[in-house]
Write a protein that holds these residues in place. Structure first.
Motif, PDB file in Angstrom:
ATOM      1  N   TYR A   1     -35.927  42.411  30.130  1.00  0.00           N
ATOM      2  CA  TYR A   1     -35.542  43.816  30.058  1.00  0.00           C
ATOM      3  C   TYR A   1     -36.783  44.661  30.344  1.00  0.00           C
ATOM      4  CZ  TYR A   1     -38.214  45.177  25.957  1.00  0.00           C
ATOM      5  OH  TYR A   1     -39.246  45.504  25.121  1.00  0.00           O
ATOM      6  N   ARG A   2     -36.572  45.971  30.532  1.00  0.00           N
ATOM      7  CA  ARG A   2     -37.672  46.933  30.518  1.00  0.00           C
ATOM      8  C   ARG A   2     -37.140  48.289  30.075  1.00  0.00           C
ATOM      9  NH1 ARG A   2     -39.493  47.664  36.871  1.00  0.00           N
ATOM     10  NH2 ARG A   2     -37.440  48.060  37.777  1.00  0.00           N
ATOM     11  N   ASP A   3     -38.023  49.032  29.397  1.00  0.00           N
ATOM     12  CA  ASP A   3     -37.627  50.348  28.907  1.00  0.00           C
ATOM     13  C   ASP A   3     -38.403  51.435  29.634  1.00  0.00           C
ATOM     14  OD1 ASP A   3     -40.177  50.469  27.813  1.00  0.00           O
ATOM     15  OD2 ASP A   3     -39.513  50.030  25.772  1.00  0.00           O
ATOM     16  N   GLN A   4     -38.391  52.652  29.079  1.00  0.00           N
ATOM     17  CA  GLN A   4     -38.975  53.811  29.743  1.00  0.00           C
ATOM     18  C   GLN A   4     -40.485  53.743  29.858  1.00  0.00           C
ATOM     19  OE1 GLN A   4     -37.444  53.798  26.834  1.00  0.00           O
ATOM     20  NE2 GLN A   4     -38.879  54.600  25.314  1.00  0.00           N
ATOM     21  N   ASN A   5     -41.132  52.902  29.082  1.00  0.00           N
ATOM     22  CA  ASN A   5     -42.590  52.812  29.109  1.00  0.00           C
ATOM     23  C   ASN A   5     -43.109  51.690  30.004  1.00  0.00           C
ATOM     24  OD1 ASN A   5     -42.962  54.889  27.078  1.00  0.00           O
ATOM     25  ND2 ASN A   5     -42.148  53.398  25.612  1.00  0.00           N
ATOM     26  N   MET A   6     -42.219  50.875  30.533  1.00  0.00           N
ATOM     27  CA  MET A   6     -42.630  49.635  31.184  1.00  0.00           C
ATOM     28  C   MET A   6     -42.469  49.683  32.697  1.00  0.00           C
ATOM     29  SD  MET A   6     -40.749  47.098  28.449  1.00  0.00           S
ATOM     30  CE  MET A   6     -41.254  45.577  29.267  1.00  0.00           C
ATOM     31  N   ASN A   7     -43.465  49.146  33.395  1.00  0.00           N
ATOM     32  CA  ASN A   7     -43.332  48.855  34.816  1.00  0.00           C
ATOM     33  C   ASN A   7     -42.973  47.389  35.024  1.00  0.00           C
ATOM     34  OD1 ASN A   7     -43.911  51.380  36.104  1.00  0.00           O
ATOM     35  ND2 ASN A   7     -46.040  51.136  35.450  1.00  0.00           N
ATOM     36  N   GLY A   8     -43.514  46.534  34.151  1.00  0.00           N
ATOM     37  CA  GLY A   8     -43.195  45.110  34.203  1.00  0.00           C
ATOM     38  C   GLY A   8     -41.990  44.773  33.352  1.00  0.00           C
ATOM     39  N   TRP A   9     -41.759  43.495  33.165  1.00  0.00           N
ATOM     40  CA  TRP A   9     -40.603  43.007  32.411  1.00  0.00           C
ATOM     41  C   TRP A   9     -41.073  42.185  31.222  1.00  0.00           C
ATOM     42  CZ3 TRP A   9     -35.498  44.023  34.015  1.00  0.00           C
ATOM     43  CH2 TRP A   9     -35.392  44.654  35.272  1.00  0.00           C
ATOM     44  N   ALA A  10     -40.244  42.109  30.181  1.00  0.00           N
ATOM     45  CA  ALA A  10     -40.516  41.281  29.006  1.00  0.00           C
ATOM     46  C   ALA A  10     -39.174  40.750  28.495  1.00  0.00           C
ATOM     47  CB  ALA A  10     -41.243  42.090  27.941  1.00  0.00           C
ATOM     48  N   TYR A  11     -39.234  39.888  27.467  1.00  0.00           N
ATOM     49  CA  TYR A  11     -38.017  39.322  26.897  1.00  0.00           C
ATOM     50  C   TYR A  11     -37.698  40.011  25.571  1.00  0.00           C
ATOM     51  CZ  TYR A  11     -38.197  35.485  30.253  1.00  0.00           C
ATOM     52  OH  TYR A  11     -38.195  34.745  31.404  1.00  0.00           O
ATOM     53  N   LYS A  12     -36.431  40.192  25.322  1.00  0.00           N
ATOM     54  CA  LYS A  12     -35.976  40.702  24.030  1.00  0.00           C
ATOM     55  C   LYS A  12     -34.701  39.971  23.623  1.00  0.00           C
ATOM     56  CE  LYS A  12     -33.941  44.666  23.314  1.00  0.00           C
ATOM     57  NZ  LYS A  12     -32.608  44.283  22.763  1.00  0.00           N
ATOM     58  N   LYS A  13     -34.455  39.967  22.306  1.00  0.00           N
ATOM     59  CA  LYS A  13     -33.237  39.357  21.785  1.00  0.00           C
ATOM     60  C   LYS A  13     -32.058  40.292  22.037  1.00  0.00           C
ATOM     61  CE  LYS A  13     -31.328  37.326  17.543  1.00  0.00           C
ATOM     62  NZ  LYS A  13     -31.589  37.065  16.099  1.00  0.00           N
ATOM     63  N   ILE A  14     -31.008  39.784  22.612  1.00  0.00           N
ATOM     64  CA  ILE A  14     -29.848  40.598  22.957  1.00  0.00           C
ATOM     65  C   ILE A  14     -29.079  40.978  21.694  1.00  0.00           C
ATOM     66  CG2 ILE A  14     -27.670  40.675  24.223  1.00  0.00           C
ATOM     67  CD1 ILE A  14     -30.176  40.728  25.951  1.00  0.00           C
ATOM     68  N   GLU A  15     -28.831  42.297  21.553  1.00  0.00           N
ATOM     69  CA  GLU A  15     -28.083  42.824  20.422  1.00  0.00           C
ATOM     70  C   GLU A  15     -26.789  43.467  20.912  1.00  0.00           C
ATOM     71  OE1 GLU A  15     -30.796  45.537  18.663  1.00  0.00           O
ATOM     72  OE2 GLU A  15     -32.318  44.022  18.213  1.00  0.00           O
ATOM     73  N   GLU A  16     -25.956  43.871  19.967  1.00  0.00           N
ATOM     74  CA  GLU A  16     -24.648  44.449  20.303  1.00  0.00           C
ATOM     75  C   GLU A  16     -24.783  45.666  21.217  1.00  0.00           C
ATOM     76  OE1 GLU A  16     -20.572  44.215  20.229  1.00  0.00           O
ATOM     77  OE2 GLU A  16     -21.850  42.934  18.996  1.00  0.00           O
ATOM     78  N   ASP A  17     -25.759  46.534  20.934  1.00  0.00           N
ATOM     79  CA  ASP A  17     -25.941  47.745  21.735  1.00  0.00           C
ATOM     80  C   ASP A  17     -26.289  47.436  23.192  1.00  0.00           C
ATOM     81  OD1 ASP A  17     -25.251  49.697  20.026  1.00  0.00           O
ATOM     82  OD2 ASP A  17     -27.263  50.475  19.656  1.00  0.00           O
ATOM     83  N   ASP A  18     -26.879  46.280  23.437  1.00  0.00           N
ATOM     84  CA  ASP A  18     -27.286  45.926  24.796  1.00  0.00           C
ATOM     85  C   ASP A  18     -26.096  45.603  25.691  1.00  0.00           C
ATOM     86  OD1 ASP A  18     -29.933  46.234  24.022  1.00  0.00           O
ATOM     87  OD2 ASP A  18     -30.107  44.143  23.384  1.00  0.00           O
TER      88      ASP A  18
END
Length: 497
Positions: free
Chosen positions: A333-350
């Motif tokens: 995933y990546r958010d508003q602060n990221m140019n690269g990518w990282a891993y996150k645990k998938i939650e209901e909101d995702d």
């Protein structure tokens, strides 16, 4: 929500050919339902400077023949500008591009106050009128109707003129612009309100205002940029105020070039583009504003104001849609602060639909619109919902400046403005090649050479009609979109009507 989004995506994918857009929902300004449909837009029209006869207007509106339109009969545009356009291959009922080419006089706004000293001969005209001229070119690429593009083509240069009226004296004065003006002065025709720190006898006056050593320097150039930016905002406000009475559904991308006091100011809000070709060198004068190029701005706004997402979208970006069975797993995933990518645990909101979805020309904000800056779109909503998309769209352009006085230009140096119908199938290098090829076949003083360049750019991007549709010389699919092109010589203004 998911069935609505799937329906929107099905429409989007089904209609995506070369430059195709998803069909608009009535009353939604290009994507939204809810509410009564807006009245039909304004009748079909083309730029006034083309001066098309009724028969020529019918030919210009023919999706089958797609005849290229240019000024005819020896008519010349300001600055010896070349122009050409062609209608789309059936993507919309009419040509939704609009264009404007003007020479505008900016008259100093009357003021009872004193005036700043001007340079010698600074803009004083016969009859005592004080001001200056600017040259103006603009292309407007409409979507979900041509109403916003038509209004902007008739009004944006007037808004720019209005903003510059306050700066007539300041721009003609070689000294730095005043930081502060008297409260009853608008800007420009007034004396700088700078309080002296020391009297002539060396005493500090009792009413002296403390001054800091650091004072931001503001250039004349930045004042012009600010005037253009504010003009775009006022234009967008006018479209919002008059969209019902003037029948202005939808919106438009806007690309404008202003020549003022030796400099070109190129302002872009959308996916139209401009390049300068100088001695074979390509100089980009704009960039596209799309969901991909503005991803972080859009995500940051959604992060700060999650209510804009209607509890049905997520501001996070994932490489693909997440399946319910993947809950608890780790995904990129990546958010508003990221140019690269990282891993996150998938939650209901995702599992919510992503704010930005798709790649390249298929990328969309909320599965609805493929541009993130422009004018209009005040009623645009997510398909079959009450979620407004306008908060994510900016009307402010990026303005780039080119100083003509810094270089000696030859007659083959040009500024090319084009809507995305040109750039979707023709890259910068190919455009430069066409420019140089056509110009070398005409004498430098031939008044029609720049129009011939514009026509050739349109013809080559449109292609030739074959059994399998409009095809380029390499048999790839030609542009099925409206195409509009200005070619402006940098060597200086020629005779103009």
């Amino acid at each position: 929500m998911l069935p609505r989004v799937r329906a929107a995506l099905a429409q989007l994918v089904a209609g995506l050919g070369a430059g195709a857009e998803p069909p608009a929902e009535p009353g939604g300004g290009g994507g939204g339902g809810g509410g009564a449909p807006l009245p039909a837009g304004p009748s079909f029209s083309r730029p006034a400077f083309l001066q098309l006869s009724p028969e020529e207007l019918r030919r210009a509106d023919d999706h089958t023949g797609r005849a290229v339109q240019s000024p005819r009969g020896g008519r010349r545009l300001p600055w010896s500008t070349g122009y050409a356009e062609v209608i789309n291959a059936g993507k919309s009922q009419h040509n939704e591009d609009q264009a404007c080419c003007e020479v505008v006089f900016v008259e100093r706004r009357p003021s009872p106050r004193g005036r700043l000293p001007s340079r010698e001969g600074g803009g004083e005209l016969e009859g005592g009128r004080k001001g200056f001229y600017f040259h103006y070119w603009a292309l407007f690429d409409g979507h979900a109707g041509s109403g916003a593009a038509v209004m902007a083509s008739k009004r944006l240069h007037l808004h720019i003129c209005e903003q510059l009226r306050d700066l007539v004296d300041i721009l003609q004065d070689p000294s730095p612009p005043p930081i502060c003006l008297p409260p009853d002065a608008r800007a420009g025709p007034a004396e700088p309100s700078r309080v002296p720190l020391v009297d002539e006898d060396g005493e500090v006056p009792s009413n002296a205002v403390p001054r800091f050593h650091l004072e931001k320097a503001v250039s004349h150039e930045s004042l012009v940029i600010g005037a253009i930016e504010n003009a775009f905002k006022h234009m967008d406000d006018q479209i919002e105020q008059e969209r019902a009475s003037q029948r202005l559904p939808g919106g438009c991308c806007a690309l404008a070039a202003v020549y003022l006091m030796g400099k070109f100011y190129v302002a872009n809000a959308g996916d139209s583009r401009a390049i300068i070709i100088r001695n074979g060198e390509i100089i980009p004068m704009s960039r596209e504003f799309t969901p991909e190029t503005e991803r972080q701005r859009l995500q940051f706004l959604a992060f700060l104001r999650p209510e804009l997402l209607g509890k049905e979208f997520t501001h996070l970006e994932f490489p693909r849609r997440i399946q319910p069975k993947e809950l608890g797993k780790k995904m990129l995933y990546r958010d508003q602060n990221m140019n690269g990518w990282a891993y996150k645990k998938i939650e209901e909101d995702d599992l919510k639909f992503p704010l930005i979805y798709g790649e390249g020309k298929k990328a969309r904000v909320m599965a609805t619109i493929g541009v993130t800056r422009g004018l209009g779109d005040h009623d645009l909503k997510v398909f079959s919902s009450n979620i407004h998309i306008k908060p994510f769209l900016s009307c402010f352009p990026e303005v780039r400046v080119y100083d003509l006085t810094q270089y000696e230009h030859c007659p083959d140096d040009v500024l090319v403005l084009g809507t995305d119908g040109l750039w979707d199938v023709t890259n910068d290098k190919e455009v430069a090649g066409v420019v140089m090829e056509v110009l070398t076949s005409y004498e430098p003083n031939d008044p029609c050479r720049y129009t011939m360049v514009a026509q050739e750019l349109v013809v080559r991007s449109r292609g030739v009609l074959k059994e399998r549709g409009w095809r380029l010389a390499n048999d790839k699919l030609g542009s099925g979109d409206d195409i509009s092109v200005f070619v402006i010589p940098l060597g200086g203004p020629g005779n103009y009507t």
